[in-house]
Each structure stands twice: as structure tokens, then as C-alpha cells.
Motif scaffolding. Structure first.
Motif, PDB file in Angstrom:
ATOM      1  N   THR A 109      27.154   2.212  -8.425  1.00 58.41           N
ATOM      2  CA  THR A 109      27.791   2.506  -9.706  1.00 58.41           C
ATOM      3  C   THR A 109      26.719   2.716 -10.768  1.00 58.41           C
ATOM      4  O   THR A 109      25.524   2.806 -10.461  1.00 58.41           O
ATOM      5  CB  THR A 109      28.777   1.383 -10.101  1.00 58.41           C
ATOM      6  N   TYR A 110      27.145   2.797 -12.019  1.00 58.15           N
ATOM      7  CA  TYR A 110      26.219   2.983 -13.135  1.00 58.15           C
ATOM      8  C   TYR A 110      25.208   1.829 -13.129  1.00 58.15           C
ATOM      9  O   TYR A 110      25.590   0.663 -13.173  1.00 58.15           O
ATOM     10  CB  TYR A 110      27.024   2.992 -14.426  1.00 58.15           C
ATOM     11  N   SER A 111      23.927   2.162 -13.089  1.00 52.46           N
ATOM     12  CA  SER A 111      22.946   1.099 -12.864  1.00 52.46           C
ATOM     13  C   SER A 111      22.569   0.329 -14.127  1.00 52.46           C
ATOM     14  O   SER A 111      21.615  -0.429 -14.120  1.00 52.46           O
ATOM     15  CB  SER A 111      21.707   1.655 -12.163  1.00 52.46           C
ATOM     16  N   PHE A 112      23.343   0.505 -15.184  1.00 54.59           N
ATOM     17  CA  PHE A 112      23.132  -0.313 -16.376  1.00 54.59           C
ATOM     18  C   PHE A 112      23.916  -1.632 -16.295  1.00 54.59           C
ATOM     19  O   PHE A 112      23.589  -2.604 -16.964  1.00 54.59           O
ATOM     20  CB  PHE A 112      23.558   0.450 -17.634  1.00 54.59           C
ATOM     21  N   TYR A 113      24.998  -1.674 -15.492  1.00 58.07           N
ATOM     22  CA  TYR A 113      25.851  -2.879 -15.500  1.00 58.07           C
ATOM     23  C   TYR A 113      25.075  -4.133 -15.100  1.00 58.07           C
ATOM     24  O   TYR A 113      25.179  -5.171 -15.757  1.00 58.07           O
ATOM     25  CB  TYR A 113      27.066  -2.706 -14.581  1.00 58.07           C
ATOM     26  N   ASP A 114      24.300  -4.034 -14.019  1.00 54.43           N
ATOM     27  CA  ASP A 114      23.572  -5.236 -13.602  1.00 54.43           C
ATOM     28  C   ASP A 114      22.449  -5.582 -14.594  1.00 54.43           C
ATOM     29  O   ASP A 114      22.078  -6.738 -14.739  1.00 54.43           O
ATOM     30  CB  ASP A 114      23.048  -5.116 -12.164  1.00 54.43           C
ATOM     31  N   VAL A 115      21.957  -4.556 -15.309  1.00 57.19           N
ATOM     32  CA  VAL A 115      20.908  -4.813 -16.302  1.00 57.19           C
ATOM     33  C   VAL A 115      21.481  -5.620 -17.479  1.00 57.19           C
ATOM     34  O   VAL A 115      20.901  -6.623 -17.904  1.00 57.19           O
ATOM     35  CB  VAL A 115      20.292  -3.483 -16.802  1.00 57.19           C
ATOM     36  N   TRP A 116      22.643  -5.207 -17.985  1.00 59.05           N
ATOM     37  CA  TRP A 116      23.264  -5.974 -19.087  1.00 59.05           C
ATOM     38  C   TRP A 116      23.627  -7.377 -18.621  1.00 59.05           C
ATOM     39  O   TRP A 116      23.437  -8.346 -19.354  1.00 59.05           O
ATOM     40  CB  TRP A 116      24.525  -5.274 -19.609  1.00 59.05           C
ATOM     41  N   ALA A 117      24.165  -7.465 -17.407  1.00 58.42           N
ATOM     42  CA  ALA A 117      24.520  -8.793 -16.893  1.00 58.42           C
ATOM     43  C   ALA A 117      23.274  -9.676 -16.874  1.00 58.42           C
ATOM     44  O   ALA A 117      23.317 -10.838 -17.280  1.00 58.42           O
ATOM     45  CB  ALA A 117      25.144  -8.670 -15.506  1.00 58.42           C
ATOM     46  N   GLY A 118      22.146  -9.100 -16.454  1.00 61.83           N
ATOM     47  CA  GLY A 118      20.898  -9.860 -16.435  1.00 61.83           C
ATOM     48  C   GLY A 118      20.460 -10.245 -17.847  1.00 61.83           C
ATOM     49  O   GLY A 118      20.107 -11.394 -18.116  1.00 61.83           O
ATOM     50  N   LEU A 119      20.503  -9.297 -18.747  1.00 59.97           N
ATOM     51  CA  LEU A 119      20.072  -9.525 -20.128  1.00 59.97           C
ATOM     52  C   LEU A 119      20.898 -10.628 -20.797  1.00 59.97           C
ATOM     53  O   LEU A 119      20.361 -11.508 -21.463  1.00 59.97           O
ATOM     54  CB  LEU A 119      20.202  -8.217 -20.925  1.00 59.97           C
ATOM     55  N   PHE A 120      22.227 -10.571 -20.586  1.00 63.70           N
ATOM     56  CA  PHE A 120      23.116 -11.534 -21.242  1.00 63.70           C
ATOM     57  C   PHE A 120      23.401 -12.766 -20.376  1.00 63.70           C
ATOM     58  O   PHE A 120      24.228 -13.601 -20.740  1.00 63.70           O
ATOM     59  CB  PHE A 120      24.449 -10.847 -21.622  1.00 63.70           C
ATOM     60  N   ARG A 121      22.742 -12.830 -19.214  1.00 64.46           N
ATOM     61  CA  ARG A 121      22.921 -13.958 -18.280  1.00 64.46           C
ATOM     62  C   ARG A 121      24.376 -14.156 -17.895  1.00 64.46           C
ATOM     63  O   ARG A 121      24.927 -15.252 -17.938  1.00 64.46           O
ATOM     64  CB  ARG A 121      22.333 -15.223 -18.893  1.00 64.46           C
ATOM     65  N   ILE A 122      24.998 -13.054 -17.538  1.00 60.30           N
ATOM     66  CA  ILE A 122      26.384 -13.073 -17.061  1.00 60.30           C
ATOM     67  C   ILE A 122      26.323 -13.069 -15.533  1.00 60.30           C
ATOM     68  O   ILE A 122      25.708 -12.176 -14.943  1.00 60.30           O
ATOM     69  CB  ILE A 122      27.143 -11.806 -17.534  1.00 60.30           C
ATOM     70  N   PRO A 123      26.952 -14.052 -14.871  1.00 63.25           N
ATOM     71  CA  PRO A 123      26.957 -13.991 -13.406  1.00 63.25           C
ATOM     72  C   PRO A 123      27.757 -12.770 -12.941  1.00 63.25           C
ATOM     73  O   PRO A 123      28.740 -12.395 -13.591  1.00 63.25           O
ATOM     74  CB  PRO A 123      27.656 -15.292 -12.988  1.00 63.25           C
ATOM     75  N   TYR A 124      27.314 -12.124 -11.855  1.00 63.86           N
ATOM     76  CA  TYR A 124      28.036 -10.945 -11.391  1.00 63.86           C
ATOM     77  C   TYR A 124      28.016 -10.827  -9.878  1.00 63.86           C
ATOM     78  O   TYR A 124      27.156 -11.406  -9.215  1.00 63.86           O
ATOM     79  CB  TYR A 124      27.462  -9.667 -12.014  1.00 63.86           C
ATOM     80  N   ARG A 125      29.001 -10.090  -9.352  1.00 66.02           N
ATOM     81  CA  ARG A 125      29.054  -9.802  -7.919  1.00 66.02           C
ATOM     82  C   ARG A 125      29.301  -8.313  -7.746  1.00 66.02           C
ATOM     83  O   ARG A 125      30.211  -7.753  -8.366  1.00 66.02           O
ATOM     84  CB  ARG A 125      30.172 -10.606  -7.248  1.00 66.02           C
ATOM     85  N   GLN A 126      28.456  -7.672  -6.935  1.00 65.99           N
ATOM     86  CA  GLN A 126      28.622  -6.243  -6.681  1.00 65.99           C
ATOM     87  C   GLN A 126      29.503  -6.063  -5.458  1.00 65.99           C
ATOM     88  O   GLN A 126      29.201  -6.570  -4.383  1.00 65.99           O
ATOM     89  CB  GLN A 126      27.248  -5.594  -6.494  1.00 65.99           C
ATOM     90  N   VAL A 127      30.614  -5.362  -5.648  1.00 68.93           N
ATOM     91  CA  VAL A 127      31.608  -5.213  -4.587  1.00 68.93           C
ATOM     92  C   VAL A 127      31.359  -3.888  -3.870  1.00 68.93           C
ATOM     93  O   VAL A 127      31.398  -2.832  -4.492  1.00 68.93           O
ATOM     94  CB  VAL A 127      33.031  -5.209  -5.208  1.00 68.93           C
ATOM     95  N   PRO A 128      31.090  -3.934  -2.547  1.00 71.46           N
ATOM     96  CA  PRO A 128      30.773  -2.684  -1.840  1.00 71.46           C
ATOM     97  C   PRO A 128      31.919  -1.666  -1.890  1.00 71.46           C
ATOM     98  O   PRO A 128      33.084  -2.025  -1.696  1.00 71.46           O
ATOM     99  CB  PRO A 128      30.523  -3.132  -0.397  1.00 71.46           C
ATOM    100  N   LEU A 129      31.577  -0.408  -2.148  1.00 75.03           N
ATOM    101  CA  LEU A 129      32.548   0.677  -1.993  1.00 75.03           C
ATOM    102  C   LEU A 129      32.841   0.806  -0.506  1.00 75.03           C
ATOM    103  O   LEU A 129      32.027   0.399   0.329  1.00 75.03           O
ATOM    104  CB  LEU A 129      31.952   1.992  -2.498  1.00 75.03           C
ATOM    105  N   ASP A 130      33.978   1.405  -0.149  1.00 67.83           N
ATOM    106  CA  ASP A 130      34.242   1.603   1.279  1.00 67.83           C
ATOM    107  C   ASP A 130      33.329   2.710   1.830  1.00 67.83           C
ATOM    108  O   ASP A 130      32.509   3.269   1.092  1.00 67.83           O
ATOM    109  CB  ASP A 130      35.744   1.864   1.535  1.00 67.83           C
TER     110      ASP A 130
END
Ligand SMILES: *Cc1c(COP(=O)(O)O)cnc(C)c1O
Length: 356
Positions: A109-130
Motif C-alpha cells: 500500500t501507500y508507503s507513508f502509512y507505516d512511516v506516520w505510525a512510526g513517527l507517532f508511535r502508533i502500533p500497527y499491523r500490515q494485513v497481506p493482500l490476497d
């Protein structure tokens, strides 16, 4: 002794596509629009009054918000604007993703999402596309701290049907669901109508792609009045004047010209379908993109090799050296002439390219 370096906020930054400044190049690497902004934008730019720059801009961005409210037939109090949708998305992450539970977004997906999550210390899980690069709604039904995905997805171009988005919303009444519609104007169905039923939905759009204004930095989102109030509270705690005077005026002009908007995006959609036919003929495989790009792999020649060969011709496309997608190229739709040049080159070069 304590080193100042220990107190630094360390982040893994987002890497934007390159912006080469060659005079003769075909730039198909960052999903910009090949057409200029609406004629009214150029006119307004010429008529700008420099003296107006002495004053702070309207912190509520009234003229731009009103133009958008009129276009999308929603109340101005349901719209929030920012410095590109990156700014809107970052504010939304900061405002709504504030729980101990991980937020969910696709692995590709858009590769900014994990960057913002990292910056704001938001826990996240990347869900595999089929395996066909589709979002499976049921993967998003469990407990979570929020959900975000682009529709159409980037960089795949795949559209998630409205019924599937509604499935996700139905199972997530207690989470904020952000649909990032950066590419929705190129033929996908917007989630905007779902706002009537779901007050936890936030729909984000941008002027960077379909409105030819990436250089101006304008994005916006539509949500419930309550959500927009929450976003504004965070914005006013950070920077009250995100939108400069020029962006407000030019943005409002762009929204007013419906005819130009429809004509240019129509042109891009036609060119996309033409390009699909040509790429298929040359041995590329790809899904049914509804965006202003095609995410394609060649049946024989590795993507990285094609990427390099195109670069040498001053044709820039995007290549991601990442798991699952390292054999794909993301090719932005340019003008018909630009796409013809791309196809002409590939047609001559591909047969001579040896496999690796
Ligand atoms: C381009 C893009 C954006 C951000 O665009 P802005 O120029 O910041 O408005 C957001 N999300 C996706 C998926 C994009 O491709």
C-alpha cells in the motif's frame, strides 16, 4: 554524560519518487497529471495581489472549503483541508489513531502509512493482500485501533467495491476507518455516500493527481462534523495556518471548473485503457487499474532491468525493491504522445532484452 543524540526522535523516513529536472524527459514515476491546472488557476495566479501576503491567511480556509462544499454537496463544517493529503492523513493519524490496539492497513500500500505510525508511535499491523493483490474485507473484522487503506489501492490500482468498504465499516463501528481516495477521480466509486450512514468514516482526497496541482499542496477530507471538529482541535494545536493564501485562491479556482476537470480526467482514463491494450500486446500482466497508473510485470524480462533501460532513455517510471512487488513497475499515465513513446521504445527493446 548524556548525549543529545539519545533524545532524538529517530524515524525511518518516507522516500518520495525522484524529481529529475531534465529538459527532455518523460516523467511517469510519481503519478502527477500530465495536463496543466484549469485555465482559471493560471488566470488567478497572474492576478494575485502581493500586498495580500502581508496578512495571515484565513485559518478556516473559507473560500476553499466553501468551493469544495458546493462541489461535493456537503456542509462546510464536514470538510477539513491541509497541505496535500499527506498533511491531512498525518493529522488524521495523530487525531484518531490513539489506542493501544494496532491500526490495520494492507502490506502492499501507500508507503507513508507505516512511516506516520512510526513517527507517532502508533502500533500497527500490515494485513497481506490476497494473491491477486486484493483487499479481503474479513481480514479487517477483528479488534483494532483504526483502519486505513487507499481506494483504489496504491501502487496496485485495484479498486475495492463499495459493498466491501461497507462490510468493513459495518464490522468496525468503534474504529475510525480512513479511505484514502487519492486516485478515485480516475474511474473508481467514491465512499462519500457512505458518510450518511457511518460517522466513523473519513474520506481523504487530493488536488495532486486529478486536479493537476501536486506543486501547490492541497488535500482535504470529508467526515462527520464531530470528526472534523476533532481534526481542527489537533490542527490548531500544531499550526493554525496550514493553507497559504495562494493555495486557498488557486484551489478554489480549480474546483470551480468542472468541465476542464471532467475532460482531463476522461482523457487520462482513455489513455490508460489504450496503454493497457498496448502493454498486454507486449507481454505485460497487470490488474484492472482504476487509477492514473498501471502496475505491471513482464512475462519474461525482470522489472528492474526494464526500469534501468527506460531510465537511460530519460523515461522515468517507479520501481519498488520490496517483497512481493519487486518484479513490478508502476507506470503513471501521461499524455497519449508520452505513452506512445514509451510503447515504441519497449516494442523495439523488449525482444532484444535477455532474461535474467
Ligand atoms: C499521492 C498520494 C497521496 C498524497 O498526495 P498529496 O500530494 O500529499 O496530496 C496520498 N495517498 C496516496 C495513496 C497517494 O498516492
Amino acid at each position: 554524560m548524556r548525549d543529545w543524540r539519545e533524545g532524538v526522535r529517530r524515524v525511518e523516513p518516507y522516500v518520495p519518487g525522484e524529481q529529475p529536472s531534465e529538459r527532455r524527459m518523460i516523467k511517469l514515476n510519481t503519478n502527477e497529471n500530465p495536463y496543466p491546472p484549469a485555465p482559471g488557476v493560471e488566470r488567478a495566479l497572474r492576478e494575485l495581489d502581493a500586498d495580500r501576503l502581508r496578512l495571515y491567511p484565513d485559518p478556516e480556509a473559507g473560500i476553499l472549503v466553501d468551493a469544495l462544499a458546493e462541489y461535493y454537496k456537503v456542509k462546510p463544517s464536514r470538510i477539513f483541508v491541509g497541505v496535500g493529503s499527506d498533511d491531512v492523513l498525518a493529522m488524521a493519524f495523530l487525531t484518531f489513531f490513539n489506542s493501544e490496539q494496532p491500526i490495520l492497513f494492507p502490506d502492499i500500500t501507500y508507503s507513508f502509512y507505516d512511516v506516520w505510525a512510526g513517527l507517532f508511535r502508533i502500533p500497527y499491523r500490515q494485513v497481506p493482500l490476497d494473491e491477486k493483490f486484493q483487499i479481503r474485507p474479513s481480514d479487517y473484522f477483528g479488534e483494532n485501533g483504526g483502519i486505513v487503506f487507499p481506494n483504489p489501492n496504491a501502487p496496485t490500482g485495484e479498486e475495492l467495491p463499495q459493498e466491501a468498504i461497507e462490510e468493513i465499516l459495518k464490522h468496525n463501528r468503534n474504529s475510525v476507518v480512513i479511505v484514502d481516495e487519492a486516485y478515485v477521480d480516475f474511474g473508481a466509486k467514491s465512499a462519500l455516500p457512505l458518510l450518511e450512514k457511518y460517522d466513523n468514516l473519513l474520506v481523504v482526497q487530493t488536488f495532486s493527481k486529478s486536479r493537476s496541482m501536486a506543486g501547490m499542496r492541497i488535500g482535504f477530507c470529508v467526515g462527520s462534523e464531530e470528526m472534523i471538529r476533532c481534526l481542527n482541535d489537533v490542527k490548531y494545536s500544531f499550526n493554525s495556518y496550514t493553507m497559504d493564501q495562494t493555495a486557498l485562491i488557486l484551489g478554489a479556482e480549480a474546483v470551480k471548473d468542472r468541465e476542464y476537470f471532467d475532460r482531463t480526467r476522461g482523457e487520462i482514463m482513455d489513455t490508460r485503457e489504450w496503454t493497457k491494450g498496448e502493454l498486454r500486446r507486449l507481454g505485460f500482466c497487470f490488474g484492472d487499474s482504476r487509477a492514473n497508473f498501471i502496475f505491471a510485470a513482464h512475462e519474461r524480462v525482470p522489472a528492474e532491468k526494464i526500469f534501468q533501460a527506460l531510465r537511460e532513455q530519460h523515461i522515468y517510471v517507479r520501481y519498488f525493491r520490496k517483497p512481493r512487488i519487486s518484479n513490478y513497475l508502476r507506470i503513471t499515465i501521461g499524455t497519449r504522445e508520452e505513452m506512445r513513446e514509451l510503447i515504441d521504445f519497449l516494442e523495439h527493446w523488449l525482444p532484444s532484452a535477455n532474461e535474467e
